[in-house]
Motif scaffolding. Sequence first.
Motif, PDB file in Angstrom:
ATOM      1  N   PRO A 196       0.957  -0.971   0.067  1.00  0.00           N
ATOM      2  CA  PRO A 196      -0.214   0.039  -0.034  1.00  0.00           C
ATOM      3  C   PRO A 196       0.858   1.086  -0.031  1.00  0.00           C
ATOM      4  O   PRO A 196       1.906   1.218   0.631  1.00  0.00           O
ATOM      5  CB  PRO A 196      -0.738  -0.101   1.190  1.00  0.00           C
ATOM      6  CG  PRO A 196      -0.913  -1.555   1.679  1.00  0.00           C
ATOM      7  CD  PRO A 196       0.402  -2.199   1.198  1.00  0.00           C
ATOM      8  N   GLY A 197       0.527   1.935  -0.920  1.00  0.00           N
ATOM      9  CA  GLY A 197       1.470   3.361  -0.916  1.00  0.00           C
ATOM     10  C   GLY A 197       2.581   3.436  -1.718  1.00  0.00           C
ATOM     11  O   GLY A 197       3.002   4.160  -2.117  1.00  0.00           O
ATOM     12  N   GLY A 198       2.805   1.982  -2.246  1.00  0.00           N
ATOM     13  CA  GLY A 198       3.859   1.712  -3.153  1.00  0.00           C
ATOM     14  C   GLY A 198       5.408   1.842  -2.567  1.00  0.00           C
ATOM     15  O   GLY A 198       6.268   1.279  -3.296  1.00  0.00           O
ATOM     16  N   TRP A 199       5.373   1.722  -0.988  1.00  0.00           N
ATOM     17  CA  TRP A 199       6.542   1.721  -0.301  1.00  0.00           C
ATOM     18  C   TRP A 199       6.346   0.726   0.919  1.00  0.00           C
ATOM     19  O   TRP A 199       5.474   0.962   1.586  1.00  0.00           O
ATOM     20  CB  TRP A 199       7.046   3.041   0.140  1.00  0.00           C
ATOM     21  CG  TRP A 199       7.250   4.038  -1.097  1.00  0.00           C
ATOM     22  CD1 TRP A 199       6.546   5.230  -1.249  1.00  0.00           C
ATOM     23  CD2 TRP A 199       8.411   3.901  -1.999  1.00  0.00           C
ATOM     24  NE1 TRP A 199       6.995   5.620  -2.460  1.00  0.00           N
ATOM     25  CE2 TRP A 199       8.184   4.914  -2.981  1.00  0.00           C
ATOM     26  CE3 TRP A 199       9.441   3.167  -2.220  1.00  0.00           C
ATOM     27  CZ2 TRP A 199       9.058   5.187  -3.886  1.00  0.00           C
ATOM     28  CZ3 TRP A 199      10.394   3.235  -3.361  1.00  0.00           C
ATOM     29  CH2 TRP A 199      10.127   4.420  -3.925  1.00  0.00           C
ATOM     30  N   PRO A 200       7.418  -0.016   0.929  1.00  0.00           N
ATOM     31  CA  PRO A 200       8.520  -0.409   0.432  1.00  0.00           C
ATOM     32  C   PRO A 200       8.308  -0.938  -0.905  1.00  0.00           C
ATOM     33  O   PRO A 200       7.365  -1.648  -1.148  1.00  0.00           O
ATOM     34  CB  PRO A 200       9.476  -1.309   1.319  1.00  0.00           C
ATOM     35  CG  PRO A 200       8.852  -1.209   2.635  1.00  0.00           C
ATOM     36  CD  PRO A 200       7.455  -0.926   2.287  1.00  0.00           C
ATOM     37  N   GLN A 201       9.290  -0.910  -1.817  1.00  0.00           N
ATOM     38  CA  GLN A 201       9.281  -1.637  -3.235  1.00  0.00           C
ATOM     39  C   GLN A 201       9.912  -2.855  -3.351  1.00  0.00           C
ATOM     40  O   GLN A 201      11.243  -3.231  -2.940  1.00  0.00           O
ATOM     41  CB  GLN A 201       9.875  -0.716  -4.290  1.00  0.00           C
ATOM     42  CG  GLN A 201       9.711  -1.305  -5.766  1.00  0.00           C
ATOM     43  CD  GLN A 201      10.261  -0.057  -6.647  1.00  0.00           C
ATOM     44  OE1 GLN A 201      11.613   0.021  -6.664  1.00  0.00           O
ATOM     45  NE2 GLN A 201       9.420   0.383  -7.401  1.00  0.00           N
ATOM     46  N   GLY A 202       9.090  -4.129  -3.141  1.00  0.00           N
ATOM     47  CA  GLY A 202       9.596  -5.269  -3.294  1.00  0.00           C
ATOM     48  C   GLY A 202      10.371  -5.816  -4.413  1.00  0.00           C
ATOM     49  O   GLY A 202      10.376  -5.118  -5.405  1.00  0.00           O
ATOM     50  N   GLY A 203      11.026  -6.971  -4.078  1.00  0.00           N
ATOM     51  CA  GLY A 203      11.299  -7.827  -5.582  1.00  0.00           C
ATOM     52  C   GLY A 203      12.867  -7.319  -5.778  1.00  0.00           C
ATOM     53  O   GLY A 203      13.337  -6.839  -6.963  1.00  0.00           O
ATOM     54  N   VAL A 204      13.667  -6.714  -4.666  1.00  0.00           N
ATOM     55  CA  VAL A 204      15.015  -6.260  -4.872  1.00  0.00           C
ATOM     56  C   VAL A 204      15.989  -7.234  -4.847  1.00  0.00           C
ATOM     57  O   VAL A 204      17.267  -6.724  -4.973  1.00  0.00           O
ATOM     58  CB  VAL A 204      15.122  -5.170  -3.741  1.00  0.00           C
ATOM     59  CG1 VAL A 204      14.043  -4.033  -3.669  1.00  0.00           C
ATOM     60  CG2 VAL A 204      14.935  -5.536  -2.335  1.00  0.00           C
ATOM     61  N   THR A 205      15.934  -8.654  -4.648  1.00  0.00           N
ATOM     62  CA  THR A 205      16.900  -9.382  -4.577  1.00  0.00           C
ATOM     63  C   THR A 205      17.852  -9.353  -5.690  1.00  0.00           C
ATOM     64  O   THR A 205      17.433  -9.564  -7.055  1.00  0.00           O
ATOM     65  CB  THR A 205      16.351 -10.772  -4.380  1.00  0.00           C
ATOM     66  OG1 THR A 205      15.296 -10.835  -3.209  1.00  0.00           O
ATOM     67  CG2 THR A 205      17.482 -11.841  -4.236  1.00  0.00           C
ATOM     68  N   LEU A 206      18.989  -9.239  -5.723  1.00  0.00           N
ATOM     69  CA  LEU A 206      20.173  -9.359  -6.607  1.00  0.00           C
ATOM     70  C   LEU A 206      20.766 -10.478  -6.925  1.00  0.00           C
ATOM     71  O   LEU A 206      21.333 -11.036  -5.890  1.00  0.00           O
ATOM     72  CB  LEU A 206      21.235  -8.166  -6.489  1.00  0.00           C
ATOM     73  CG  LEU A 206      20.717  -6.659  -6.413  1.00  0.00           C
ATOM     74  CD1 LEU A 206      22.057  -5.738  -5.687  1.00  0.00           C
ATOM     75  CD2 LEU A 206      20.310  -6.158  -7.558  1.00  0.00           C
TER      76      LEU A 206
END
Length: 244
Positions: A196-206
């Motif tokens: 909700p609200g767009g933050w945090p933005q998930g899917g950040v695994t490098l």
Amino acid sequence: MKTAERHIWFAAPLVLLALAILLGLGTWQVKRLHWKEALIADIEERLSASPVPLSEIEAMAKSGGDIEYRRVSLSGIFDHSRERHFFATHQGRTGYYIYTPLSLADGRILFVNRGFVPFEMKEPAKRLDGQVAGEVQIKGLARAPLVAKPSSMLPDNDIAKNIFYWKDLAAMASSVDIPPGRLVNLFVDADDAPNPGGWPQGGVTLIDLPNNHLQYAITWYGLAAALVIVAGFAYFRNVKAQGD
């Protein structure tokens, strides 16, 4: 014995030693190439698999299995008051990954990397919509904790300012009074399901697994071939000089 012959007998062992080293390095890179290709294929298989319950990941870790990048599904309640901030860059922006304790049904606590927030949104008050309440369902990737700082070049974690530069699970937990007996000994990186609200933005695994071993192997074998050519040219030139 002529001077040219002495040079040949002196240089020959050195040339053979150098040739053996170059060929050995090339062969080692070929073996590394096969290992890296198998690793990449394994990780791609893990990423495409269906999520499994947390209990399966824990059982695998307990038996010594590799849990990295395995898809997992779990549920619990976030304790946003104890979130930890990991310094990071994402899509060209500087900010933080938000590691939030997730209280499980059995009373244990697991840190979830919910995703990225830009530097100016570090404080939870600036992203209240994303501080979801009640039970949540999480899907993501299991990540093994680090046992030591990965590089001496990294700064030490700044516990007082809640800024972490490396993922020290024990320090994250102790800094918010989570006892070791209640802590799940792994992280989960949440997937890119929107918050909700767009933050945090998930899917950040490098997942960055460079595979340059073929280039390295060609380089070493190429140097070995060049050495043979140069040594052969020198040898025949000396033989010709002796004949003259």
